[in-house]
Design a protein around this motif. Structure first.
Motif, PDB file in Angstrom:
ATOM      1  N   LYS B 222      -1.374   5.748   9.377  1.00 24.49           N
ATOM      2  CA  LYS B 222      -2.557   4.956   9.738  1.00 24.49           C
ATOM      3  C   LYS B 222      -3.829   5.771   9.694  1.00 24.49           C
ATOM      4  N   THR B 223      -3.730   6.999  10.196  1.00 19.37           N
ATOM      5  CA  THR B 223      -4.934   7.800  10.346  1.00 19.37           C
ATOM      6  C   THR B 223      -5.501   8.311   9.031  1.00 19.37           C
ATOM      7  N   THR B 224      -4.669   8.402   8.029  1.00 20.93           N
ATOM      8  CA  THR B 224      -5.153   9.003   6.787  1.00 20.93           C
ATOM      9  C   THR B 224      -5.214   8.038   5.615  1.00 20.93           C
ATOM     10  N   LYS B 225      -4.463   6.955   5.701  1.00 24.53           N
ATOM     11  CA  LYS B 225      -4.284   6.163   4.479  1.00 24.53           C
ATOM     12  C   LYS B 225      -5.571   5.560   3.931  1.00 24.53           C
ATOM     13  N   ASP B 226      -6.482   5.156   4.786  1.00 26.56           N
ATOM     14  CA  ASP B 226      -7.712   4.562   4.267  1.00 26.56           C
ATOM     15  C   ASP B 226      -8.466   5.538   3.366  1.00 26.56           C
ATOM     16  N   GLU B 227      -8.442   6.790   3.780  1.00 27.65           N
ATOM     17  CA  GLU B 227      -9.177   7.808   3.025  1.00 27.65           C
ATOM     18  C   GLU B 227      -8.439   8.223   1.751  1.00 27.65           C
ATOM     19  N   GLY B 241     -11.684   4.243   1.737  1.00 25.75           N
ATOM     20  CA  GLY B 241     -12.181   4.905   2.940  1.00 25.75           C
ATOM     21  C   GLY B 241     -12.236   3.931   4.102  1.00 25.75           C
ATOM     22  N   VAL B 242     -12.464   4.478   5.286  1.00 20.99           N
ATOM     23  CA  VAL B 242     -12.550   3.639   6.468  1.00 20.99           C
ATOM     24  C   VAL B 242     -13.681   2.641   6.247  1.00 20.99           C
ATOM     25  N   LYS B 243     -13.383   1.419   6.472  1.00 19.58           N
ATOM     26  CA  LYS B 243     -14.341   0.331   6.235  1.00 19.58           C
ATOM     27  C   LYS B 243     -14.938   0.360   4.826  1.00 19.58           C
ATOM     28  N   ASN B 244     -14.131   0.778   3.890  1.00 17.06           N
ATOM     29  CA  ASN B 244     -14.590   0.820   2.494  1.00 17.06           C
ATOM     30  C   ASN B 244     -15.949   1.499   2.335  1.00 17.06           C
ATOM     31  N   SER B 245     -16.084   2.609   2.984  1.00 22.49           N
ATOM     32  CA  SER B 245     -17.384   3.270   3.000  1.00 22.49           C
ATOM     33  C   SER B 245     -17.618   4.162   1.785  1.00 22.49           C
TER      34      SER B 245
END
Ligand SMILES: Cc1ncc(C[n+]2csc(CCOP(=O)(O)OP(=O)(O)O)c2C)c(N)n1
Ligand SMILES: Cc1ncc(C[n+]2csc(CCOP(=O)(O)OP(=O)(O)O)c2C)c(N)n1
Ligand code: SF4
Ligand code: SF4
Ligand SMILES: [Mg+2]
Ligand SMILES: [Mg+2]
Lengths: 613, 340, 340, 613
Positions: B222-227, B241-245
């Motif tokens: 969870k903590t890394t997958k967005d990035e 990225g987090v919130k598609n940033s």
């Protein structure tokens, strides 16, 4: 048509070899001569022999290509041993083949090619036409190229085309020598080169020039007549071995109501099976030229699982690569035919030459106890029936079958009596669609064949694979007793086929001094030798095996009725080993490995040697 | 030549569960994939008896045993070749290949690339755990350089294959990547693969708990997958990225990460086009690049006639040109002569 | 680990001509390549005895017989694997693989891609005549779709491989293309391949006079070659055409032809960078595109440690960490007990 | 140390099997017990038996893992047939193995795992501990898990860790039962888990708890003493079969002054050879994990050409894939060793089980006449000497050698007397650097070995390959006579090795009623049976073959001196076929295919049956 001053002598049989450079068109010349001879009505057998290299340098020894034919008024079995006539289109061809010409045989030479360069290439220090090298032969020296040039002068042809037409001159000459008509060949040339009228004309003029040259110039004192052979009534055609395999499997597919799938990778001398089959798309044949031999056989296994009549063809090195997958087919109990058109081994060996040295591999060349059925073809036309037999066994017994042919019969040809399509048997197979009591590895049928439930059939979903399977249900099983049982069951699946194939009937008497047991492409030479020896009333009989695993069930009994057993083979004694192991019978071996078909005379000598002992 | 729908009764996952006990290590990623396939298959509108699942050898290759369909657990590396034969023989079948990174890319690499170039209609699911599971833990052709395993105690010395790049190089017409832990996305990929007529290749990241646990944890935690994950969607800008940033933009031939909060905005982000092969190739190169996210989803799709369709059209063409051949004709197709 | 130079005497082409008669069809493109190799080898500064040429089976694979070096004419498709073993065993050797499109890409495809990814130092010359020569003319994996041959009388149904694309997808570190007829350029390619430490792959277009005459005539005929060949040169703009009147520019991910006479000039032309893999991949895609030129030259080069060097450094590392092992030590490396 | 109220009985030999779930650590437990037993001084043999599945579901029958050991005061040859002691850590283990326990044998059970779920998984309807299923055995039921929990209460360990340490409790208990010290295992635990002190503590406490449990609770009336065996003086260690192969080849490399190259692809049960070798980089070993078996052997051929001692290891399916390339090595006459650690076939078969069914494949499994040398190992430690012999032959005769091992000896272990390094022979090889008169295929040396000119040697540049070669010069040759000559020469290269290997000396008398001929991993069982039968003064002798192709030259003579010949094999009769073919001797076959080692008792029964006939 023959010139009045020339005598006509009647002969029983004649062996002719056309030899020249790869570029000289010898294969075409030979094929024309044999088609013509067949249509005339002689029995015949042919043997083409290519150089291994793609277009070896023109004029070199390695580049010599030849085509041999024996034709006869009697039933014959081989393309002949020694030559009555050698046509040598260049010095290299003379060098390579002269040793095979009978004393006082005829040597026809295209003088045009006996140039210094060609003599050198052939390794002749001086021109053999000027020495007495040919003194024991009837030599016919003609500058064919020049005569073709003259005959076509008005056409203003390129010298290359003239030179290339010399083969037709030679053919015409030989037609004249044997009192044959040229009409068939005329037809052929017209059709074959229809789009190139210049070539048609050049070839026709050459052909006629050759014919007339003989006719008008009293070239030799005698021409020959070989009366028609007595054939069983029927419609005939020429048939080559690999072609017969293709025809046989197409027939098997039609007769079993299955579609034919061929998966394979090209390799000499098996590639023609693929070539033939790929030409019959309108018979529904699916050919898959795979990336390698493994994919060739594995795709066929997939097609077999999916319900096709599946085959693959290759030669020894290819079988080596397929051997893991053949084990899978054994385990999966699927119908599959693996054709091995054998060539000289080991390894790459002599890839364009014939040999019988893959029998061990066929019978024993897999990991684990992986018994396969092994059968072999013995003549070009017999390939047709052997293919049908292979397919029949594979389908009836749900088992992989290895069919052994060899380079000699693959490329050789003989007249084939076209069978009546309706008289050819229909085939059984074990397809099922009934879910009631269905078990994928149910072995309760008479010959232990399991049901063939193919994907797409509702309610029969099941899984198979290479792990040991529980008898009946077919799921993976590590059970010790079941494994032992299944090993024996798979062996039995092969063994009981012996119950179902016909007993062997020896050619010759049922008992005697010597039994010769042979297999595969040596059939003709051995049979001819035995026919000869029978003229001397010797007690020699012959069994030629089609079925090698299992052996016919009465083979042991036959063997017991003879004092000695001779096993001639083009290997170091592979069938001999099998016979020794199975029947504990001492065998006399005869093993010749020259990359060439066995000679009748060698067999005869061996028989005499044994009988004389 | 399309898969016929003969079974109107609605099927469920259960219809695809066989009676064989599932024998993977508890916690193996293979379980998740099995569930995903069992959930998707009933929805594909294909009659159950028309499914054929072919596998090679490996933990992953035990898959067919657990599916109540036709199945063939063949030999190591050969599944695509076996599937090719079956599909050519019977184009009505819906053919699936389940294979591992060793099975497909080590011993089976040749069949894989040839099947891809031929575009035979089948769906290849390659469970990539970057290890040989069944033989107890040697490095595989997808293991990272320097991997310490039983057969490489000082670290492996083979540069790994990059599966989508290899598949693209081989001429594949459907290339995608899925992750065992992302059920929804994976099921989507399976459906799309099925929908593609031609060879579909899904590289399925799969965790081997026993011999290679956590290789993909960056992409699943969870903590890394967005990035670390870039989800490719056709026609959508490549954000992550987090919130598609963040997003990717193409500069010359290279991708660059841009932050979407200041100098750049969404219009600067490259838009994914799953039909652009050049783009797909460049994207595939991101697999092993540390500072760039790992793409999952569909890299590339191209519609092209399949091999087996061409085989059967040649047959039809031959029949319509020459008429359906008969044995009679065949036998007499060259010079004949008659003996009375 | 570098090839030692023990032979100061200047060698010439003749030193590399063996006593075996060359047996290719007169006019075969193989002759030209043989001459090129025989001309380059004396200039490489490698002692003659250190050359090892390995081949598979095919017309092309007869190559070693004609070279007066160490040579191994192995079995079909396996040359890269044999060469790998030899190079690992003796890294001093300058190892060359000569192979055909069937040998390397059909039966041997797997060894080829694995050798490329491992980056074992050898030079692979693949003679691509887009046909099986030795077996007399079946289509090969590089034959164009629809090719009529002995085994495909109605036209072949396999989409061809694109060799540089496959090699790039496999992770190759030196990918180039040469043409038999262009002696100067080909010799340059051979030299560069030799200079590259790692697996070098040259796709050598070669004319098979007998079974596939003229496949590359567009690229070799005086009248057409300028328009159809794009010579890749590192750091130089990608121009081609008569008098270099045309160029390629990159728009997004696609190449476009521009005419350099009006709207565009040389500065608009994309500059080749042989170290840019993304670029190389895009360039490789031009192989079969009708309206774009066919690139020849070096697509891609990357310096990376070779497999065999890493093998030997691990050995050195192990020896320096643990000391050179002895049998004595080995035997007693676990619990022992003594019986008196 | 033994509790005073317990008797100590002296025994000759004992067989124990540790069995439990794959996760229960049975392999480690067994290995510890055998190391300890070895150091104590018994002769011993072990047999680990893994489930085929990677972690089959906990508690399932398929997930049972076991380790068997027989130890004795006498010389023993096998891990034993029936069990004196079975340690069953869960119901599945009891279910699978109880049938092998002798009447009145001891069954030690971890009650903790006899939960409803586990009983179900094992297929027990009711708890066997509550029925009279165990009434014929001395049953020791202990809730090991609970007792370990108590012993480690203060450590507050995770329940999982406690459960995992139960194996050490069992081990402690068995140590006590056989009066053994625990010190070695204490050492081992401390070293192995050095980085995880919690685990060290848990294991040590469990071990001691088990030991003390026996000691204090008068669990059984008797403990046992098995006196030390008489060993040849020397330094000993335990040795496993695959390890011994790795050691043997490293030794051969050192002794021949060559570098060792291993090319191969992992496959059960051969992978450990690669694993062991890859750990010895500091001995210069080069290991190449290839993309498949073909690349494995072909890379080895390349390394052999380049001058390394080159080997490859695999199992049956891998040999199938390698068979084309082995033919190339035959043709190229290169030194090469192909190891086949056999497993149950055909196809994928029973991959984790033992079998001897790849002998046909080794001897006959190639295209063409491609003779290879075939030798086999008979025990774990014998693998060491067989490896050396394989390398010696390959180098001395410039020939490929196939070395057959099997899953049983590969994973089994036995004490190995560490040889004196200097006493091990140095090796010859045929490397040459002399251009004078050099010919690549010069066969003039005594044993027909050709010179080994490796790339890098100035002046010896030459080309080799898979096409037939001219004897001497080695260039490609299609010459018929040369081909025949070369086929026979390659066969002779194998045959004359018989001149050079030692004559076989039968175990037992030189003549008699029955000769048993065996090979490979059945050595121990057959020898034990023969030892037994000798006690009854029966005239039974035993020949155990290391050399299978060629056979030792006096084998035929030996056979003639016996009335009957029995050939026990774990296949359907492959050696029997070879003996029948070669010596025309009728053989009695004994073929058991349970995926397990042969049982001494089965051999004994068969002998008695034959003698009683
Ligand atoms: C011909 C052959 N070679 C080798 C093996 C041994 N083998 C079985 S599976 C496997 C590799 C498995 O790795 P992968 O394909 O990644 O599957 P996983 O177990 O990781 O799912 C190997 C080497 C075999 N069964 N057959
Ligand atoms: C195992 C095996 N399979 C098949 C063959 C037959 N074979 C020899 S060369 C060849 C293909 C040659 O094509 P290519 O590699 O393109 O070489 P070319 O002759 O065109 O130079 C084939 C199929 C063989 N020798 N060995
Ligand atoms: S070994 Fe790895 S891949 Fe295989 S079943 Fe276990 S967790 Fe899954
Ligand atoms: S067949 Fe083609 S490739 Fe082979 S030698 Fe002849 S021209 Fe060259
Ligand atoms: Mg894996
Ligand atoms: Mg080619």
């Amino acid at each position: 048509m023959t010139n009045s001053k020339t005598n006509v002598t009647e002969l029983t049989e004649v062996t002719i070899r056309f030899a020249g450079d790869s570029g000289d068109g010898m294969q075409l010349t030979g094929t024309q001569f044999s088609d013509n001879t067949a249509i005339f009505g002689n029995d015949l057998a042919t043997f083409p022999d290519y150089p291994s290299e793609i277009r070896a340098p023109a004029g070199s020894l390695a580049g010599v290509s030849s085509f041999q034919i024996q034709f006869s008024k009697l039933d014959i079995h081989t393309p002949g041993d020694d030559l009555n006539v050698l046509v040598a289109m260049n010095p290299a061809a003379l060098k390579v083949h002269l040793g095979d010409v009978k004393d006082n045989g005829t040597v026809i030479i295209n003088e045009a090619n006996f140039t210094k360069k060609n003599l050198n290439l052939a390794g002749y220090d001086c021109n053999p036409l000027e020495t007495d090298l040919l003194k024991n032969f009837q030599t016919v020296k003609v500058d064919m190229t020049k005569l073709v040039g003259t005959a076509t002068e008005d056409l203003k042809l390129a010298p290359k085309l003239i030179a290339r037409s010399a083969n037709m001159f030679a053919l015409g000459l030989v037609y004249w020598l044997y009192g044959r008509k040229i009409d068939n060949t005329v037809d052929f040339i017209q059709k074959k080169f229809a789009k190139k009228p210049e070539i048609v004309e050049a070839n026709l003029r050459a052909l006629k020039a050759g014919y007339n040259y003989g006719n008008t110039l009293e070239l030799v004192k005698t021409t020959y007549h070989i009366p028609k052979a007595k054939f069983e009534p029927g419609c005939y055609r020429n048939m080559m071995g690999n072609q017969a395999l293709a025809y046989g499997f197409m027939t098997a597919a039609e007769k079993s109501g299955l579609e034919l799938f061929y998966g394979g990778y090209p390799i000499t001398p098996a590639s023609d099976v693929l070539h033939y089959l790929s030409g019959y798309k309108n018979m529904g044949v699916k050919t898959f030229q795979a990336e390698d031999e493994i994919a060739g056989v594995v795709s066929a296994i997939g097609a077999a699982y999916a319900g096709d009549l599946a085959i693959t063809a290759t030669s020894g090195p290819g079988v080596a690569l397929k051997s893991e997958a053949i084990g899978l087919a054994v385990m999966a109990e699927l119908p599959l035919v693996i054709i091995n058109v054998q060539r000289g081994g080991p390894s790459t060996g002599l890839p364009t030459k014939t040999e019988q040295s893959d029998l061990y591999q066929a019978v024993w060349g897999r990991n684990g106890e992986a018994p396969c059925v092994v059968i072999s073809a013995s003549t070009p036309a017999d390939c047709f029936y052997t293919a049908i037999e292979a397919a029949r066994i594979a389908l009836k017994f749900m088992i992989p079958v290895i069919l052994l042919s060899d380079g000699y019969i693959a490329n050789g040809s003989e007249p084939w009596r076209i069978p009546d399509v309706d008289s050819l048997p229909e085939f059984e197979n074990h397809k099922t669609s009934d879910p009631d009591g269905y078990e994928p590895f149910d072995h309760s049928s008479e010959f232990l064949a399991r049901p063939w439930a193919t994907p797409g059939t509702p309610g029969l979903e099941h899984r198979i694979g290479g792990l040991e399977k529980w008898d009946g249900a077919g799921h993976v099983s590590y059970d010790p007793e079941n494994h032992d049982h299944m090993l024996r069951l798979r062996q039995k699946k092969v063994d009981i086929i012996a119950e179902e194939i016909p007993d062997e009937v020896p050619y010759g008497e049922a008992s005697g001094n010597l039994l010769i047991i042979s297999w595969g492409g040596t059939m003709g030479s051995v049979r001819s030798a035995v026919e000869h020896i029978h003229l001397e009333n010797k007690k020699v009989s012959h069994v030629h095996l089609r079925h090698l695993n299992p052996f016919p069930k009465n083979l042991g009994d036959i063997i017991k009725r003879f004092d000695k057993v001779l096993v001639p083979e083009l290997n170091l004694g592979q069938l001999a080993t099998m016979l020794r192991a199975k029947y504990l019978v001492p065998t006399i071996q005869m093993n010749i490995n020259h990359g060439k078909p066995l000679k009748t005379s060698d067999v005869l000598n061996k028989i005499n040697e044994i009988l004389g002992e | 030549m399309t898969e016929t729908i003969t079974q109107p009764i609605k099927m469920t996952r259960k219809d695809f569960v066989s009676d064989q006990e599932v024998r993977w290590c508890p916690g193996c990623g293979d379980y998740a994939i099995l569930a995903q396939v069992q959930k998707v298959m009933p929805e594909l509108g294909v009659a159950k008896e028309n499914f054929l699942i072919v596998s090679g050898i490996g933990c992953s290759s035990r898959f067919p045993y657990y599916m109540d369909t036709y199945g063939f657990h063949s030999i190591h590396g050969r599944a695509p070749a076996l599937a090719s034969g079956a599909k050519i023989a019977n184009p009505e079948l819906s053919v699936w290949v389940v294979t591992g990174d060793g099975d497909a890319m080590s011993i089976g690499g040749n069949h894989l690339i040839h099947t891809l170039r031929r575009n035979i209609d089948m769906n290849i699911l390659m469970f990539n755990n970057r290890i040989y599971g069944l033989t107890k833990g040697q490095y595989s052709p997808t293991s990272e350089l320097g991997k310490v395993t039983k057969s490489s105690p000082m670290g492996s010395l083979d540069y790994p294959f990059n599966p989508p790049a290899l598949a693209l190089g081989a001429g594949g017409t459907f290339i995608a990547r899925a992750i065992d832990r992302d059920q929804k996305h994976s099921m989507e990929m399976i459906k799309r693969a099925h929908g593609h007529k031609g060879t579909s290749f899904i590289e399925y990241y799969q965790n081997c708990l026993i011999f290679n646990d956590g290789t993909f944890s960056d992409l699943t935690d969870k903590t890394t997958k967005d990035e670390s994950v870039l989800k490719l969607e056709h026609g959508k800008p490549m954000v992550f990225g987090v919130k598609n940033s963040k997003g990717l933009r193409l500069v010359g031939s290279q991708f660059e990460v841009i932050e979407l909060n200041g100098a750049f905005n969404i219009d600067d982000v490259f838009v994914h086009n799953e039909n652009d092969k050049n783009l797909a190739m460049i994207l595939s190169e991101l697999t092993y690049v540390d500072h760039l996210p790992t793409p999952v989803g569909i890299f590339y799709v191209k519609d092209e006639p399949t091999y087996e369709d061409m085989v059967h059209s040649q047959i039809q063409e031959a029949v319509s040109n020459k008429g359906r051949g008969s044995l009679e004709q065949l036998f007499k197709s060259s010079n004949t002569w008659t003996v009375e």
